[in-house]
Each structure stands twice: as structure tokens, then as C-alpha cells.
Design a protein around this motif. Sequence first.
Motif, mmCIF file in Angstrom:
data_model
loop_
_atom_site.group_PDB
_atom_site.id
_atom_site.type_symbol
_atom_site.label_atom_id
_atom_site.label_comp_id
_atom_site.label_asym_id
_atom_site.label_seq_id
_atom_site.Cartn_x
_atom_site.Cartn_y
_atom_site.Cartn_z
ATOM 1 N N VAL A 146 0.850 -1.196 0.000
ATOM 2 C CA VAL A 146 0.000 0.000 0.000
ATOM 3 C C VAL A 146 0.889 1.251 0.000
ATOM 4 C CG1 VAL A 146 -2.045 1.053 1.028
ATOM 5 C CG2 VAL A 146 -1.553 -1.345 1.481
ATOM 6 N N TYR A 177 -5.880 1.205 7.571
ATOM 7 C CA TYR A 177 -6.080 0.259 6.474
ATOM 8 C C TYR A 177 -6.976 -0.901 6.897
ATOM 9 C CZ TYR A 177 -1.598 2.504 5.340
ATOM 10 O OH TYR A 177 -0.600 3.411 5.133
ATOM 11 N N GLU A 185 -6.467 -1.664 1.603
ATOM 12 C CA GLU A 185 -6.576 -0.290 1.125
ATOM 13 C C GLU A 185 -6.696 0.677 2.288
ATOM 14 O OE1 GLU A 185 -11.299 0.343 0.255
ATOM 15 O OE2 GLU A 185 -10.163 -0.702 -1.309
#
Length: 332
Positions: A146, A177, A185
Motif C-alpha cells: 500500500v 487500512y 486499502e
Amino acid sequence: MKDTLEVVHRLNAHPDSRCWYVAWSPKGSLLASCGGDRAVRIWGKEGDSWECKCVLSDGHQRTVRKVAWSPCGNYLASASFDATTCIWKKKNDDFECLTVLEGHENEVKCVAWAPSGNLLATCSRDKSVWIWEVDEEDEYECVSVVNSHTQDVKHVVWHPTQELLASASYDNKVCIYKEEDDDWECRATLEGHTSTVWSLSFDPEGHRLASCSDDRTVKIWKECAPGDGDSSTDAWKCVCTLSGFHSRTIYDVAWDRLTGALVTACGDDGIRVFKEDTTADPEQPVFNLSAHVPKAHSQDVNCVAWHPQEAGLLATCSDNGEIAIWKYDSES
């Protein structure tokens, strides 16, 4: 301030180098430390004193920045400026290097295990956060990278009960996240600090998150219901800012799971313990300074870690290579 914070032991842990971090094993019987000498040291109590049980010196080529125990206590992860993370397996009184996780472009700044023990997070100066999955054969696979930060990522921490991850960065932000459709995400970006965010700690229930910064403040964030029916992001708001207590960068913050006390490690050589005012509105919490040691180590205090089983026992470490064990006694 009627509460007391007294030193119990001092250990010359990493002579001639910085001691960057200390971490208690889940049962609190062992303490791991790491430093600029490229070594990880494991400490255990013998009678009334603490002794070095073993030195793990063959895993890294550069400074070891963070160490983290797996929830079961059988594994230790070490994150290094050599861009790798070592996984050590406990074998009786010793540890062997099980595997080396590679992939980050440069310094790995932090490593943290999820509460399940099946996931590991690492973060780096390369601005990324990596999520690793662990299988029953001790095989580690990176399942997500990420890139939500625009600068060096300093710290990662997992929620105490959920697979929710938070990261802190040189870009002054905190990211939250979650896994969505087999990928991780960023669900929320917490903005409010005006300089580098160095460390994070969830409260015992995981409802709130404390962040500490180069801006000399600690902020308390609380998860709240998202507005306008937007389910694509999670909402967190800052409900309290502790300012005016620290004269330099705050490098670490830790929330005690047993007492609810909050402790900070500061570049002004101070250790400060804060207690929440239980009579205040939970939506607008108030934290009062309950204990302060202004000259804890003679140099920067880099890390603070509450003992997981013994209320009020605290470990700290410093640029002078020293570990100190403290006892915090509260009047209430």
C-alpha cells in the motif's frame, strides 16, 4: 502529581550505540531490545536482576530499528536499515533465523504482528506499507503493498482485536487500512499534526488511537460514524490534543492495556505518564499529567513499553544504549 514513577533497574544493553526499541514478550517473561550495533538482545529476569539471555547478531548488516513478538511468543521479527526483516524462531533458550523478508527498497522502519498471528506488517523509508501472510509451514508471502503515504513511513500498529492497521509517517499523516476484496486499502487518513508522526498506540479496547509527533503534541483519535452515507471510507476524528507538556520531539507513545495510562518518550530525556479524567465527557476526553521523570536517561528516550501482565511496570530505552525498567504507582 501524587503518582510516582521510580526506576527499578538500569541495563547497559547496547554499549557504544543507540538502543532504538524494546518489546515485551506476550507473557512478559522476556524483553527484546535492538540497536545501532546491528544486534537484537533478549533479556530475562534472574532473581532480582535482568540478564542478557542471548544476542542475535548474525541477522542484519545495519541498524536494527524495531522488534516485535508474535502473539504466541514463539517468533520475533526484527526490522532493519538494511532493507530486510528477519523472522526468528524461539528454540528453548535460543533463537534461530527462520527467514528473511526482502522487497523494500531501503530502510525498514517498523514491523508489527496482527493479533491473529497470521499477518505481519512492515513499513519503510520507501513510503510503502507491506502486508505479509504467514501459513502453517512458516512461509511468508507479501499479499499487499500500500502506497498511501508520500514520505518515509515511521511506524505501523495493529488494532488489538481486529485486522485493522494504522501507520504513521514523515508526511505528518496517519493512515488506517482494512482488507477489501482480498486487497488492503487505506480507509481513512488522519490529518492534524504539523510535523512528522513518529508512533501510534491503540487504547485497550481499540476504540481510540494515540499519535505522537515532532510537533510536540499527542493526539487522541476516535472512530466515528461516517457522514453522508459514504461507506467507502471510515471516519476518525481528533477528540483531544495534549500540548504544552513536551519541549522536544515525542518519539513514542504507549497505552497501558491494564491501567489505561498513557506514557510518552521524548527527545528532551523525559518520560511522562498521563491519566484520563474519568469524570470528563468521553466525547471530549481529558488527560492529566500524573507522573514525570525529566532526566530519565541523559539522552533522547526512544521507546516506552508497558509490561503486558504486570500493571505499572514499564521499560524504556535511549540513545545512550541503556534500558531502564520503571514502576509506575497510581494513587487511584
